[in-house]
Scaffold this active site. Structure first.
Site, mmCIF file in Angstrom:
data_model
loop_
_atom_site.group_PDB
_atom_site.id
_atom_site.type_symbol
_atom_site.label_atom_id
_atom_site.label_comp_id
_atom_site.label_asym_id
_atom_site.label_seq_id
_atom_site.Cartn_x
_atom_site.Cartn_y
_atom_site.Cartn_z
ATOM 1 C CD GLU A 1 -5.141 -24.176 -19.918
ATOM 2 O OE1 GLU A 1 -4.883 -24.276 -18.710
ATOM 3 O OE2 GLU A 1 -4.732 -23.238 -20.616
ATOM 4 C CG ASP B 1 -1.312 -22.111 -21.815
ATOM 5 O OD1 ASP B 1 -1.707 -22.779 -20.843
ATOM 6 O OD2 ASP B 1 -1.050 -20.896 -21.749
#
Length: 719
Positions: free
Chosen positions: A425, A364
């Protein structure tokens, strides 16, 4: 772009040979790789527990096996180890010693690492037992230089739970650490599924355990295992990406404000129940990926890492600098240039791979990690100019964070050489991020194609269907870096959050509440919505990347956004759930979208267009609204026109022969109109060039319909 190959440093020559536009930046790339390699050298030449040089994998494993609380089944001793350099004294306290702050003092070394051993105790029957009972509460007490004492949850704790109401009322809502040492540990029954990184497809089902129930409550690991895994298997996905597993005190953070990095979220059940979930998925042939949050951490003090040893700069950059906290997320930012931080984070990855048998990670917030501006404000307006990433004057890259990400990818390769998967990401498009480490890249397998959902939402919000530009759609779908794989998707959890709409809701809006029943005639709004939902997902799946992702519920057109219980909604769980009851109801049209998604995944499984070279797009007709392309021997035809169907429409195709339909979005079972008689549909090529292809076929292509065709010799029974 050309350059003297002799001037290119050897350690990045591989990526420059793949992308010659990197040539002017070869030195910068080399320096960035060198920093990671230097860190690796330091790690591998530090001593392990036996006093010998180590490997990266052994370094990470030694860390999670030595730091924190560990029971020795032979001696029945419990060892505890913690790094807290700002503390002068430390004490292990808990229910086991009646919270006596002086009973179990720890020994401090010159690096600020504290250790202690809790000896076994003898019970009333004269039997030796562990000195700390299983699942009992513990804390660590630190004494600072000024004599004051602070109380924290052990940084490496593997279980943390919410306090009961009485405790919360008296002491506050902070989580409580528990010593997890069950009499019988879960034993995995199934091997990891095989995955060939270079050839196998990856069809990912993104899920959040807590919302995976139609009921307004927090779902459990057991419920997910029993109720959701069979759905994922039935649909044909071969990987699950689990969100919100790392413990987070604030449920509404969606799991992105992590407090306890080694603790699996106790809201959903026990560690063994999570292991059972992963094990069951493996038994179904499904890989399990962890959505890992190493980009930042919760600002919680009493139950998090923030100010753990009384300082503001132990695991994080100092708050006195501009790098100590994220400007938008209200969270702390790791200091990736510190040896102990590297140890903590790398060990965290090894822990989830070894202990819970995860098969890889979705990292993330990689954009935030990569840049000192975190992709915020003017710094986040990336145009694709290589200077924005690689110029020493303009790039603002956090070299230490990039080095950590390279090491993280190295570690996953060492621990899972055959099937470990890493996904970044990253919205910035950093060059070489998804190129192999040995060539000079950062080592990720995939990056998320984050521009794709933005394109679809923008089209649905701002343009009439008849104004959609086929060239723009195709360009956005194929616009990715050469030899860097992406995960294509139309919507993830980001698009489902409160304030946004799911793709289905953008298409059908309030009609989803009134017109999805099959007991009355379908409306134009629902007809359009179902048709475009299928076309958008299929063209994204087949043209947009080398892997595909779906967020749970969206496969059947989930109608509502996600909103976790919080003070603004009266702590309601109404929107913090997935309404699987809608697709299970045979009287509702959601079943059609589910069946099409299942057919789409099955067709990809049978014919494998993902993880193959990019498609050859032969047609982007702006008037007819038709797109055609070939990928891995399949022919894809999309008619986005709102009203026009075309008979005997010429489509160029390279391979001669007889073609048959293997997927047809207009079938009644997918909510279509059955306008094509597939039993009579065989398409023979004509040996004339068309749209720069060697042959053409002529097809009937109804409006708002997609077809996938294969050579008759390739067609499998049941497609």
């Amino acid at each position: 772009m050309t350059g003297d190959n002799n001037d290119i440093p050897e350690n990045v020559r591989g990526v420059v040979e793949i992308d010659s536009w990197l040539t002017p930046f070869a030195k910068v790339l080399s320096e960035r790789r060198y920093l990671a390699d230097e860190w690796r050298y330091k790690i591998e030449h530090s001593t392990n527990s036996e006093g010998r040089d180590t490997t990266l994998a052994q370094f990470a494993r030694d860390a999670y096996k030595s730091f924190g609380l560990h029971a020795d089944p032979g001696s029945l001793e419990i060892r505890y180890k913690e790094w807290a350099p700002n503390a002068v004294r430390a004490f292990l306290i808990g229910e086991f010693n009646s919270w006596n702050e002086n009973a179990n003092e720890m020994q401090r070394d010159e690096y600020g690492i504290f250790t202690t051993v809790v000896p076994p105790v003898v019970d009333d029957s004269g039997n030796k037992q562990y000195g700390i009972p299983h699942d009992s509460k513990v804390k660590v007490c630190f004494q600072l230089a000024d004599g004051s004492r602070i109380y924290r949850l052990p940084a490496w704790i593997t279980r943390a739970t919410q306090p009961d109401k009485e405790t919360a009322k008296q002491w506050g809502p902070s989580y409580e650490a528990r010593f997890w040492n069950p009499p019988v540990h879960y034993s995995f029954k199934n091997k990891r599924p095989g995955f060939m990184r270079d050839t196998d497809s990856l069809r990912i089902y993104e899920a959040h355990v807590g919302i995976s129930t139609p009921e307004p409550k927090v779902g459990s690991y057991k419920e997910f295992t029993q109720n959701v895994l069979p759905r994922i298997k039935d649909l044909g996905y071969d990987a699950i990406q689990l969100m919100a597993i790392m413990e987070h005190a604030y449920y509404a953070s969606f799991g992105y404000q992590v407090t306890n990095f080694f603790a699996a979220s106790s809201r959903f059940g026990t560690p063994d129940e999570l292991k059972e979930l992963v094990d069951t998925a493996h038994g179904m042939g499904i890989l399990v990926l962890l959505d890992v949050v190493h980009s930042h951490a919760s600002k919680n003090v009493t139950d998090g890492l923030n100010q753990f040893d009384g300082s503001d700069h132990q695991y994080f950059h100092s708050l006195a600098s501009s790098r100590g906290e994220h400007p938008l997320w209200d969270s702390r930012l790791f200091n990736y240039g510190h040896f102990e931080v590297q140890r903590f984070l790398l060990a965290n990855l090894a822990f989830y791979i070894d202990v819970y048998q995860f098969d890889g990670f979705r990292f993330d917030g990689v954009t935030s990690m990569l840049y000192l501006h975190h992709g915020v404000g003017e710094g986040g307006a990336f145009s694709g100019d290589y200077n924005e990433y690689l110029s020493s004057e303009r790039s603002f890259v956090d070299h230490e964070a990039l080095a950590y990400l390279m090491l993280a990818n190295d570690l996953v390769r060492e621990l899972l050489p055959d099937n470990g998967i890493t996904i970044a990401e990253d919205v910035s498009g950093y060059p070489t991020l998804c190129m192999p480490r040995h060539l000079g890249g950062a080592g990720f397998d995939y990056r998320l194609a984050m521009a794709l959902p933005d394109m679809w939402i923008k089209l649905l919000k701002e343009s009439r269907d008849e104004d959609w530009e086929m060239g723009h759609i195709v360009h956005t779908l194929v616009n990715r870096r050469h030899r860097e794989k992406v995960v294509a998707y139309t919507e993830s959890h980001d698009q489902a959050l409160v304030g946004d709409k799911t793709l289905a809701f953008w298409l059908m809006d309030a009609a989803m509440y009134t017109d999805m029943t099959i007991l009355k005639e379908s409306t134009p709004v629902v007809d359009r919505g179902i048709a475009l939902h299928k076309l958008i997902r299929l063209i994204t799946h087949s043209l947009g990347g080398e892997a595909y992702l779906n967020f749970e519920g969206n496969e059947f057109g989930h109608p509502e956004w996600l909103d976790f219980p919080n003070v603004n909604n009266g702590d309601s769980y109404h929107y913090a759930r997935r309404q699987f009851n809608l697709v299970d109801d045979p009287l509702l049209r959601y079943q059609y979208l589910y069946q099409f998604d299942k057919a789409m995944q099955t067709t990809e499984k049978n014919y494998k267009w993902l993880n193959t070279p990019q498609a050859y797009v032969s047609l982007k007709h702006e008037v007819d609204k038709v797109i055609a392309f070939e990928r891995n021997g399949l022919l894809f035809i999309f008619n986005f026109h709102p009203t026009e169907s075309f008979t005997d429409y010429r489509i160029g195709v390279n391979e001669p022969g007889c073609y048959r339909i293997v997927l047809n979005s207009d079938k009644h079972e997918y909510g279509g109109w059955d306008r094509i008689d597939e039993s009579q549909s065989k398409y023979f090529t004509t040996d004339l060039k068309w749209n720069e292809r060697n042959n053409f076929i002529q097809v009937y292509i109804p409006n708002r319909t997609a077809l996938v065709l294969a050579l008759d010799s390739r067609v499998r029974n049941g497609n």
